[in-house]
Write a protein that holds these residues in place. Structure first.
Motif, short mmCIF file in Angstrom:
data_model
loop_
_atom_site.label_atom_id
_atom_site.label_comp_id
_atom_site.label_asym_id
_atom_site.label_seq_id
_atom_site.Cartn_x
_atom_site.Cartn_y
_atom_site.Cartn_z
N VAL A 200 -8.91 16.16 5.23
CA VAL A 200 -7.83 15.20 5.42
C VAL A 200 -7.09 15.48 6.72
O VAL A 200 -6.65 14.58 7.42
N ASN A 633 -2.55 12.35 -1.40
CA ASN A 633 -2.08 10.98 -1.16
C ASN A 633 -0.64 10.94 -0.65
O ASN A 633 -0.29 10.07 0.15
N TYR A 635 0.68 13.05 1.28
CA TYR A 635 0.57 13.33 2.71
C TYR A 635 0.10 12.07 3.45
O TYR A 635 0.66 11.70 4.49
N LYS A 636 -0.94 11.41 2.90
CA LYS A 636 -1.47 10.21 3.57
C LYS A 636 -0.40 9.12 3.65
O LYS A 636 -0.29 8.42 4.67
N THR A 637 0.38 8.99 2.57
CA THR A 637 1.46 7.99 2.58
C THR A 637 2.47 8.31 3.67
O THR A 637 2.88 7.43 4.43
N LEU A 639 1.97 9.93 6.29
CA LEU A 639 1.32 9.70 7.58
C LEU A 639 1.35 8.21 7.94
O LEU A 639 1.68 7.83 9.06
N ASN A 640 1.03 7.38 6.94
CA ASN A 640 1.01 5.93 7.19
C ASN A 640 2.40 5.41 7.51
O ASN A 640 2.56 4.57 8.40
#
Length: 644
Positions: A200, A633, A635-637, A639-640
DNA sequence: GCAAGGTC
């Protein structure tokens, strides 16, 4: 009789040797560059005239490790909760130190431990005993002596030598427990996190395109380390908490009444006692009512002038030094400690890692102040403290903290050839010491209250009468009010110059400064005076937080923000649904500290604390492992969100 | 490769 004494560091062993031998001792080098062996004779009341050899360690000798059979990737992560633990020498130097002790122990009849009087010191004493046993198996917990001392004054050291006690097995158990918990949980969660984020998040420093991740060797090299530590995560939590409070801050509008009074052709602002209201209509009604009832004057209800004091600073601890150097000079806590250590090894300041904020009763203040009279900057002030006729000197105030090992930080030598950070921090330590030996500043505070119809307004003014310590502690500001107060008497009517309704908006809190972070860690028991700086530095290098300059010019300051990764981790862990615990809050550490205190008291056995604590972490681990996608997720959120 | 705690 031959007596072997061992201190926690060379500095102490040298000083104790000098005290016990009245400066009549021989010094020999050892294989370790940090440690020397001192020999002298001393008359112990229980053994008579003895040959003494005094040596030292350099902190811990041994280190706990996970056995290599349980290496990363070889076993399921959670097996680290129950695998055996091995102890090995911390490094090559530690091995040399241990060998020196074993060798000396062979020809010794008595072993006396002179480590610091704290929990870690007790454990280091145990490590020393183990090393001694390698050479002389007759030494045991039941016959080893332990000197108790809290500072290095000769009389005190002599008394410690004559009244030894035993090592405290319970304190040793407590430290052993902390080590085991930190090791198992740290390694276990670190492996899980690093492995889970492998695909990731990539480390910045490598060429991802040339590496498809097939080779294990490259994988390791290219992985971004996502470490977990029982101090790292609460530290991150403090930064994220503040960030959240700012992020979710809802501003509110408020209203108030600004009142200016007029006397002798001068204008004086007064403050509304209600300060501000969050209801505009209510504010307007009150204002209208005042105008209607009493439109052009107010009545003085109260005038008082009281003496007031601004206390000279307390004796200096490590944490206070780090906080002030961050606040006044923008030095990181780590830099400050490093520079203070350099000053210590140069013989200019006392030991810089201390929690103690009161000087020993026997402290010779005049001796240390006299040294500073040579300075062109503060020499004159130092002389004035020594002058018996003007009574400027006072014995420093006594704080409530005592680590029973080191005195507060103070200058022990004089230098005028320092440069850069060393010069700055030395000057700070000297001025702080002189300030703590100075009288408090005094002033008089005048307060006026006036009544305008139903409402009360006030104004206060300070006049500084005697600056005292403020003259030397130049970073502390306490000045007479510039505006002054009108000269009025109770019952007098004063004309209103103008009265208006003001409005404003509540402001979000500021991001966390290093000074605040150090305070939070200190009061919550995250890390120790010696390690707080390391934990902050660690989460900076792990890229969980970043340091940023806020504002510009003189009022600028450095603050911490979480990175996307740091925020994602804290947010993700918050979403996992642990059973009443949080890994990013300080409470687990506090609970553990309480448990360790219970072990020391003898009210809880080590095994029970280990089992109970590890069970809690193991539950948390199981949940984290099951829901690791939630974590990723989060972290991904984050990031987005940062990209949109 | 991984923790926190000592010390240099």
């Amino acid at each position: 009789m031959k007596v072997l004494c061992v201190a926690e560091k060379n500095k102490i062993s040298k000083s104790v040797s000098a005290s016990l031998s009245r400066n009549n001792f021989q010094s020999r080098n050892t294989k370790s560059k940090y440690v020397k062996n001192y020999s002298f004779r001393f008359n112990f009341p229980q053994w008579g005239d003895c040959d003494v050899i005094m040596t030292a360690v350099s902190g811990h000798i041994m280190q706990k490790e996970i056995p290599s059979d349980y290496g990363w990737g070889k076993v399921p992560n959670d097996s680290l909760f129950k695998c055996p633990i091995v102890t090995r020498y911390g490094d090559d130097n530690a091995k040399k130190i241990a060998e020196n002790i074993s060798e000396l122990a062979k020809s010794s009849d008595v072993l006396m431990i002179w480590t610091d009087c704290d929990r870690e010191g007790e454990y280091i004493g145990w490590e020393i005993l183990k090393a001694a046993q390698e050479g002389n198996s007759s030494f045991t917990l039941d016959n080893v002596y332990r000197a108790r001392f809290s500072h290095l004054e000769s009389k005190h050291i002599y008394s410690a030598a004559c009244n030894p006690v035993r090592l405290d097995k319970l304190a040793i158990d407590a430290v052993d427990t902390r080590m085991e918990i930190d090791l198992r949980t740290g390694y276990c969660f670190t492996r899980l996190l690093t492995d889970s984020f492998r695909n990731v998040i990539k480390s910045d420093s490598v060429d991802d395109d040339n590496n498809n991740g097939n080779s294990t060797k490259n994988k390791k090299k290219n992985d971004k380390m996502i470490s977990y530590g029982n101090c790292q995560f609460p530290t991150l939590g403090f930064v994220v908490d503040r960030f959240r409070r700012i992020k979710y801050f809802k501003e509110e509008e408020f209203w108030g009444i600004d009142l200016n009074l007029k006397k002798d052709r001068k204008k004086f602002p007064f403050i509304w006692e209600r300060n501000r209201l969050f209801d505009r209509l209510q504010t307007v009604c009150i204002y209208q009512n005042c105008i209607n009832e009493q439109s052009d004057n107010v009545v003085v209800k109260h005038v008082s002038t009281n003496p007031t004091t601004r206390y000279a600073p307390l004796p200096l601890t490590t944490v206070e030094l780090q906080k002030d150097c961050s606040r006044y000079f923008k030095f990181s806590a780590k830099d400050t400690l490093q520079v203070a250590e350099n000053l210590y090894t140069k013989g200019l300041i006392s030991y810089p890692r201390t929690e103690t904020d009161s000087f020993p009763r026997s402290m010779d203040f005049r001796h240390f102040i006299t040294m500073q009279t040579a300075s062109s900057e503060w020499g004159e002030y130092s002389s004035s403290l020594l002058n018996e006729t003007n009574h400027k000197f006072r014995v420093p105030r006594r704080g409530k903290h005592d680590d029973e090992a080191h005195p507060p930080i103070h200058p022990v030598g004089y230098a005028d050839n320092l440069t850069g950070k060393e010069k700055t921090i030395y000057e700070y330590v000297v001025r702080r010491f002189l300030a703590s030996c100075s009288l408090d500043a005094t002033g008089s505070m005048t307060s006026i209250k006036v009544q305008w119809a139903t409402e009360t307004f006030h104004s206060t003014g300070l006049v500084v009468l005697e600056r005292n310590y403020l003259d030397i502690f130049k970073w502390d500001h306490w000045d007479s009010s510039k505006k002054g107060l009108p000269n009025v008497a109770v019952g007098e009517h004063i004309q209103i110059s103008d009265a208006t309704i003001s409005s404003g908006k509540t402001a979000p809190p500021q991001p966390l400064t290093e000074t605040e972070l150090i305070s939070l860690m200190d009061v919550n028991g995250i890390g120790t005076d010696a390690t707080i700086a390391d934990h902050i530095d660690k989460i900076l290098t792990r890229e969980y937080i970043i340091k940023q300059k806020l504002g510009s010019g003189k009022s600028s300051k450095e603050v911490f923000h979480p990175t996307i990764l740091g925020y994602g981790l804290a947010d993700g862990f918050g979403k996992l649904g642990f059973n009443n615990i949080s890994l990013t809050k300080p409470f687990m550490r506090k609970d553990m500290e309480n448990d360790l205190a219970d072990i020391c008291q003898g009210s809880k056995p080590k095994g029970q604390v280990l089992k109970e604590t590890l069970d809690v972490y193991r539950d948390a681990y199981t949940i984290t492992d099951e829901k690791v996608s939630t974590l990723v997720n989060a972290y991904k959120t984050a990031l987005n969100h940062s990209r949109s």
